[in-house]
Motif scaffolding. Sequence first.
Motif, PDB file in Angstrom:
ATOM      1  N   ARG A  39      -7.583 -59.485  20.517  1.00 38.79           N
ATOM      2  CA  ARG A  39      -6.653 -60.514  20.993  1.00 38.79           C
ATOM      3  C   ARG A  39      -6.742 -61.698  20.050  1.00 38.79           C
ATOM      4  NH1 ARG A  39      -5.379 -59.447  26.526  1.00 38.79           N
ATOM      5  NH2 ARG A  39      -6.600 -57.656  27.146  1.00 38.79           N
ATOM      6  N   ARG A  40      -5.673 -61.922  19.340  1.00 39.91           N
ATOM      7  CA  ARG A  40      -5.673 -63.028  18.387  1.00 39.91           C
ATOM      8  C   ARG A  40      -5.458 -64.332  19.155  1.00 39.91           C
ATOM      9  NH1 ARG A  40      -1.089 -64.944  14.454  1.00 39.91           N
ATOM     10  NH2 ARG A  40      -2.268 -66.268  13.059  1.00 39.91           N
ATOM     11  N   PRO A  41      -6.374 -65.300  18.973  1.00 39.60           N
ATOM     12  CA  PRO A  41      -6.151 -66.574  19.667  1.00 39.60           C
ATOM     13  C   PRO A  41      -4.932 -67.282  19.081  1.00 39.60           C
ATOM     14  CG  PRO A  41      -8.079 -66.696  18.223  1.00 39.60           C
ATOM     15  CD  PRO A  41      -7.572 -65.296  18.148  1.00 39.60           C
ATOM     16  N   MET A  42      -4.224 -68.013  19.945  1.00 37.45           N
ATOM     17  CA  MET A  42      -3.049 -68.757  19.478  1.00 37.45           C
ATOM     18  C   MET A  42      -3.539 -69.887  18.578  1.00 37.45           C
ATOM     19  SD  MET A  42       0.268 -68.644  20.148  1.00 37.45           S
ATOM     20  CE  MET A  42       1.759 -69.653  20.100  1.00 37.45           C
ATOM     21  N   PRO A  43      -3.177 -69.881  17.302  1.00 40.24           N
ATOM     22  CA  PRO A  43      -3.679 -70.939  16.422  1.00 40.24           C
ATOM     23  C   PRO A  43      -3.078 -72.296  16.779  1.00 40.24           C
ATOM     24  CG  PRO A  43      -2.147 -69.505  15.241  1.00 40.24           C
ATOM     25  CD  PRO A  43      -2.288 -68.936  16.623  1.00 40.24           C
ATOM     26  N   ASP A  83     -14.144 -52.694  13.693  1.00 44.25           N
ATOM     27  CA  ASP A  83     -13.743 -54.001  13.150  1.00 44.25           C
ATOM     28  C   ASP A  83     -13.800 -55.062  14.249  1.00 44.25           C
ATOM     29  OD1 ASP A  83     -13.157 -52.601  10.869  1.00 44.25           O
ATOM     30  OD2 ASP A  83     -10.998 -52.461  11.297  1.00 44.25           O
ATOM     31  N   SER A  84     -14.205 -56.289  13.845  1.00 51.54           N
ATOM     32  CA  SER A  84     -14.163 -57.376  14.822  1.00 51.54           C
ATOM     33  C   SER A  84     -12.790 -58.037  14.794  1.00 51.54           C
ATOM     34  CB  SER A  84     -15.252 -58.397  14.533  1.00 51.54           C
ATOM     35  OG  SER A  84     -15.092 -58.891  13.224  1.00 51.54           O
ATOM     36  N   ARG A 143      -4.824 -50.645  18.100  1.00 51.27           N
ATOM     37  CA  ARG A 143      -5.324 -50.090  16.841  1.00 51.27           C
ATOM     38  C   ARG A 143      -4.249 -50.302  15.771  1.00 51.27           C
ATOM     39  NH1 ARG A 143      -9.086 -45.960  16.217  1.00 51.27           N
ATOM     40  NH2 ARG A 143      -9.175 -45.227  14.071  1.00 51.27           N
ATOM     41  N   ASP A 144      -4.644 -50.681  14.588  1.00 49.61           N
ATOM     42  CA  ASP A 144      -3.728 -50.894  13.453  1.00 49.61           C
ATOM     43  C   ASP A 144      -2.464 -51.656  13.870  1.00 49.61           C
ATOM     44  OD1 ASP A 144      -5.554 -49.639  11.882  1.00 49.61           O
ATOM     45  OD2 ASP A 144      -4.509 -47.724  11.807  1.00 49.61           O
ATOM     46  N   LEU A 145      -1.331 -50.952  13.984  1.00 50.30           N
ATOM     47  CA  LEU A 145      -0.061 -51.622  14.279  1.00 50.30           C
ATOM     48  C   LEU A 145       0.395 -51.373  15.722  1.00 50.30           C
ATOM     49  CD1 LEU A 145       1.633 -50.623  10.899  1.00 50.30           C
ATOM     50  CD2 LEU A 145       0.747 -52.879  11.507  1.00 50.30           C
TER      51      LEU A 145
END
Lengths: 138, 247
Positions: A16-20, B17-18, B100-102
């Motif tokens: 989960r990418r944090p909202m920058p 991967d992290s 995963r990936d895309l």
Amino acid sequence: MNDQAHDSASRPTMYRRPMPLGWWLQNGAYFRFVVRELTSVFVGFFAVLSILQVRALGQGSEGYARFVERLDTPAFIVLNSVALVAVLYHAITWFNLTPTIVVIRIGEKRVPGWAIASAHYVGCAVLSGVVAWILLGN
Amino acid sequence: MADTITLDVARYRPGDDSEPTFQSYEVPYREDWVVLDALNYVKDQLDGSLTYRWSCRMGVCGSCGMMVDGTPTLTCAVPLSDYVPGPIRIEPLQFFPVVRDLVVDISDFLPKLQKVQPWIIRDEEKPIADGEHLQTPAQLESYKQFSMCINCMLCYSACPVVGLEPDFIGPAAIALAQRYNLDSRDQGAAGRMEVLDEHEGMWGCTFVGECTEVCPKNVDPAGAIQLYKAASATNWFKSILLPRGSK
């Protein structure tokens, strides 16, 4: 969001990418949107200034002269110029969005977007003309 | 014209991967290829471990949406030639968890979609023997645009409100609600309004407008949401001005 528990039980963790913080600098559209929102502060500033102007009018010609004198300082002229640019940006960007908001049908045909946006510009020009005529013409 | 073009593809291997990393692939450049063709070349010829979703290859199934050079894009619908000379940066749709990936996880979307009841609701079903509900071409036209949604999720990925407020019901769900509200056969608008007339519903929308920009089907979700807001505001004014007549 109960899928985190689900993740750990049955499959590896999702990323989960944090909202920058700088998300609004990511592309031009986000940036223009945030500027449009921020310029509303200057719309508020002009509204407050107009209320103060009416109050000054109520204090008679001396009070109004004091108010005008205060506005005639370099700091206020710079502030008003910046506010004018910001309010114009705010108005123009909103006028350009009106075709999305206002849907008018004549018979079965939808009035084209350019006509709705143009009507707002014309309306604004007419109102500005009337105000200018009242202020300058008399 | 170059014979090849470079794809910089985001890779994420859960467990190993992290966070995602980028891997470059050089693929043949063909004028008649779309971005998805280039990814399929990678998968078939260069690296079978690359994971992504696709199915119909003709802009109908809505499964091959990805970030291409930072913009949510249906990869089967954009020619490689739009990105010459490259490199082309391909990432999973933003604001969604990456499986995963895309491949992203859209399971948060499904209950949101269900909440707006995107099906025809009747107060009373008429007997089948009475025949179908007829519609004029004009009645069809009034909702047809909103019915073109393929649930590709590009609009969610273009909407910063979705990223900032994960509970926001989102553009496609609201556009689909509008699709049924405008359908002359439907009688469920009041129920949908109850769901959407709240902060996580239509009022979460700040009208960035990018959902409409990226929509590959010209659905105009931003327009649908603003129409909804106008209808809600009109109802509110009516309830103030005509407290007895509004219901």
